[in-house]
Motif scaffolding. Structure first.
Motif, PDB file in Angstrom:
ATOM      1  N   SER A  12      37.162  45.918  39.620  1.00 28.88           N
ATOM      2  CA  SER A  12      36.415  47.062  40.129  1.00 28.88           C
ATOM      3  C   SER A  12      36.568  48.196  39.135  1.00 28.88           C
ATOM      4  CB  SER A  12      36.921  47.498  41.510  1.00 28.88           C
ATOM      5  OG  SER A  12      36.209  48.638  41.950  1.00 28.88           O
ATOM      6  N   SER A  13      35.442  48.677  38.619  1.00 29.87           N
ATOM      7  CA  SER A  13      35.440  49.770  37.624  1.00 29.87           C
ATOM      8  C   SER A  13      36.363  49.453  36.449  1.00 29.87           C
ATOM      9  CB  SER A  13      35.866  51.084  38.286  1.00 29.87           C
ATOM     10  OG  SER A  13      35.001  51.415  39.349  1.00 29.87           O
ATOM     11  N   GLY A  14      36.351  48.196  36.023  1.00 33.50           N
ATOM     12  CA  GLY A  14      37.143  47.784  34.877  1.00 33.50           C
ATOM     13  C   GLY A  14      38.587  47.480  35.173  1.00 33.50           C
ATOM     14  N   GLU A  15      39.048  47.707  36.392  1.00 37.83           N
ATOM     15  CA  GLU A  15      40.434  47.433  36.771  1.00 37.83           C
ATOM     16  C   GLU A  15      40.526  46.110  37.531  1.00 37.83           C
ATOM     17  OE1 GLU A  15      42.263  50.555  38.936  1.00 37.83           O
ATOM     18  OE2 GLU A  15      41.745  52.124  37.486  1.00 37.83           O
ATOM     19  N   ALA A  16      41.513  45.306  37.169  1.00 35.37           N
ATOM     20  CA  ALA A  16      41.715  44.035  37.852  1.00 35.37           C
ATOM     21  C   ALA A  16      42.198  44.267  39.281  1.00 35.37           C
ATOM     22  CB  ALA A  16      42.721  43.188  37.090  1.00 35.37           C
ATOM     23  N   LEU A  17      41.684  43.460  40.205  1.00 35.54           N
ATOM     24  CA  LEU A  17      42.117  43.514  41.593  1.00 35.54           C
ATOM     25  C   LEU A  17      42.897  42.252  41.925  1.00 35.54           C
ATOM     26  CD1 LEU A  17      38.881  44.840  43.381  1.00 35.54           C
ATOM     27  CD2 LEU A  17      40.847  46.159  42.597  1.00 35.54           C
ATOM     28  N   ASN A  18      43.932  42.422  42.704  1.00 36.79           N
ATOM     29  CA  ASN A  18      44.686  41.261  43.171  1.00 36.79           C
ATOM     30  C   ASN A  18      43.868  40.523  44.229  1.00 36.79           C
ATOM     31  OD1 ASN A  18      46.995  41.741  41.587  1.00 36.79           O
ATOM     32  ND2 ASN A  18      47.755  43.234  43.083  1.00 36.79           N
ATOM     33  N   TYR A  19      43.928  39.205  44.181  1.00 39.66           N
ATOM     34  CA  TYR A  19      43.194  38.417  45.177  1.00 39.66           C
ATOM     35  C   TYR A  19      43.969  37.144  45.480  1.00 39.66           C
ATOM     36  CZ  TYR A  19      41.602  35.619  41.165  1.00 39.66           C
ATOM     37  OH  TYR A  19      41.548  34.831  40.042  1.00 39.66           O
ATOM     38  N   VAL A  20      43.653  36.567  46.629  1.00 38.30           N
ATOM     39  CA  VAL A  20      44.277  35.314  47.029  1.00 38.30           C
ATOM     40  C   VAL A  20      43.208  34.455  47.686  1.00 38.30           C
ATOM     41  CG1 VAL A  20      45.009  36.232  49.284  1.00 38.30           C
ATOM     42  CG2 VAL A  20      46.179  34.245  48.316  1.00 38.30           C
ATOM     43  N   ILE A  21      43.308  33.161  47.490  1.00 36.33           N
ATOM     44  CA  ILE A  21      42.351  32.224  48.101  1.00 36.33           C
ATOM     45  C   ILE A  21      43.067  31.501  49.226  1.00 36.33           C
ATOM     46  CG2 ILE A  21      40.946  30.177  47.699  1.00 36.33           C
ATOM     47  CD1 ILE A  21      40.579  31.204  44.810  1.00 36.33           C
ATOM     48  N   LEU A  22      42.495  31.541  50.411  1.00 35.61           N
ATOM     49  CA  LEU A  22      43.159  31.001  51.597  1.00 35.61           C
ATOM     50  C   LEU A  22      42.128  30.368  52.524  1.00 35.61           C
ATOM     51  CD1 LEU A  22      42.301  33.521  53.601  1.00 35.61           C
ATOM     52  CD2 LEU A  22      44.331  34.569  52.635  1.00 35.61           C
TER      53      LEU A  22
END
Length: 504
Positions: free
Chosen positions: A126-136
């Motif tokens: 988002s806006s060039g910043e990495a976001l943490n994510y998880v797949i569940l």
């Protein structure tokens, strides 16, 4: 003094007459399905739509889509979000244990044996910043994205997701066969947040387990030049670039975005009520029947319910063993139905899937928890197609063979208490029970509702329902209230008898 009194009496009479006329006009508007039943504020207010821009390249040898998705997501709820959720439907094709097919369907879906399909997320920013994510979730079909800061009501956020999709050799909604590449339910699609919270149901094997908000799409897909593409929305450009073809597609206010590509496609097209109808077919027979059926169905449903609001509708023959499947502006039809001995079934399936453009496509509903709402209306609309096109006798014959016969094959006298129509997908034991109750008994119920209310009121209800809930989600509760409002009758007992549903 007398003149003043007289003027006051005249003024009062005018005001009273005006109020009386306003009430009459409002009621007339309600009965005719016009906008006057709703306040201007309700009619003019629209939630901002999510905006998807997807760029994808298709590798025909590996059956891979390498893609980038930019999404402008708007929080239209009253809650603040710390996380966003997306469905990753392709992951249900990763293993045989999570496939969205019943045991008896596996060989039909995979005639050459199972191979996995999936979606692999590379990054979320988002806006060039990495976001943490998880797949569940079941089958790893949910993407949970943790936001760097809270997303407040009415606020927007821009997300960028890069991903790769592997298309399996499955003759279903998502997969490929000898003739077509079926690209449906293929990208990270935002989950619906409603009064229950986030809707994160898995990809069930029964029914159409999809529930999504309308959104705007702009999709760029690069493919080999031998492919012809049919899709949701309007193909606005086809460019030859470096030995490949770049297709640019635009779709506005649609619930999903699907495509189908074929190397052998032939195309017929015509127009009805200003809407372009296209028939994509493989062999030289019955592509014209599919086209004519779609044209006639659109004309009948335009008149009966309200006009189709998009510019085009495509009917596409597909390597698809399930019969037919609806997507916005596009339906998949089993290629094996394009044969002389199957032409009656072909007409029925095309008419049914076209009806879904009204019930599911334009007027949405939760197809996981209230699947009866779109399927019953669609199945009954299919009967209406035969009635309006061929007459009552033909409609009754189709009803006996395609609706009543299926229900009675399932029905056991004295077991009506177990024949609940209103239930979620996970409450059905098998596809036969689902079809008998949701499709057949559901259509029977809509037919009885029409008899109970009479044609004039029934079709007034359908027009108002379409007008009020177009591009929105309707519920069983909404439908019941609208039926009671328009008919000015108490119908709770009638609905409870058929649906086993009690108003909240």
């Amino acid at each position: 003094m007398k003149q003043q009194i007289k003027r006051k009496l005249i003024l009062c009479s005018i005001v009273l007459l005006s109020l009386t006329m306003s009430v009459a006009i409002e009621k007339l508007g309600l009965l005719n399905g016009t906008a006057t039943v709703f306040s201007q504020r309700e009619r003019q207010y629209k939630h901002p739509l999510n905006e998807y821009v997807i760029k994808a390249e298709f590798d025909s040898m590996e059956k891979l889509l390498v893609a980038n998705q930019k999404l402008t997501y708007t929080n239209v709820s009253e809650s603040s979000f710390q996380t966003l959720y997306f469905h990753l439907y392709p992951n249900t094709f990763k293993t045989e244990g999570t496939l969205p097919f019943n045991a008896g369907e596996i060989n039909l879906a995979y005639p050459k044996g199972f191979e996995p399909g999936y979606i692999q997320i590379s990054s979320v920013e988002s806006s060039g910043e990495a976001l943490n994510y998880v797949i569940l979730g079941v089958g790893e079909t949910i993407l949970k994205v943790n936001l760097n800061q809270s997303l407040e009501p009415r606020a927007k956020i821009d997300l960028e997701i890069t991903f790769t999709v592997k298309i399996p050799p499955a003759r279903g909604r998502f997969g490929y066969g000898e003739n077509t590449i079926n690209i449906a339910n293929w990208y990270p699609i935002a989950a619906v947040h409603d009064h229950r919270g986030w809707n994160l149901e898995p990809y069930y094997a029964i029914g159409d387990p999809f529930y999504s908000d309308t959104a705007n799409y702009r999709v760029y897909i690069t493919m080999s030049p031998e492919y012809t593409l049919a899709s949701t929305g309007n193909i606005i450009k086809r460019e030859n670039i470096g030995g490949k073809v770049l297709w640019t597609v635009e779709a506005k206010n649609v619930r999903d975005f699907a495509m189908i590509a074929g190397e052998k496609y032939k195309v017929l097209e015509d127009e009805v009520d200003g809407i372009k109808i296209k028939s994509y077919f493989i062999e030289d027979i019955y592509g014209d029947l599919a086209l004519q059926t779609a044209k006639d169905a659109v004309k009948i449903f335009n008149k009966s319910f309200g006009k189709y609001p998009y510019k085009q509708l495509s009917i596409a023959a597909a390597d698809f063993f399930i019969g037919g499947m609806e997507y916005p502006n596009l339906v998949f039809i089993d290629q094996s139905l394009y044969q002389e001995e199957q032409q009656e079934i072909l007409e029925y399936v095309v008419a049914h899937e076209v009806a879904h453009q009204w019930w599911y496509g334009i007027v949405g509903n939760d197809q996981v928890n209230e699947p009866w709402l779109d399927e019953a209306l669609t199945e009954y609309s299919t009967l209406l197609y035969y009635e309006k096109k061929y007459g009552e006798d033909v409609k009754e014959n189709v009803y006996k063979n395609m609706v009543a016969r299926i229900y009675h094959a399932y029905h056991t006298p004295g077991m009506e208490s177990k024949e609940k129509i209103h239930r979620s997908l996970k409450e059905f034991e098998n596809p036969h029970e689902y079809q008998a109750l949701v499709y057949s008994k559901g259509a029977m119920f809509i037919g009885e509702l029409r008899k109970e209310l009479g044609d004039e009121v029934f079709f007034q209800i359908m027009k108002v329902y379409f007008d009020k809930y177009r591009f929105k989600h309707a519920t069983t509760e909404d439908f019941i209230k609208l039926c009671q409002q328009v008919s000015e009758r108490e119908l709770q007992a009638f609905f409870s008898k058929w649906l086993d549903y009690n108003q909240e």
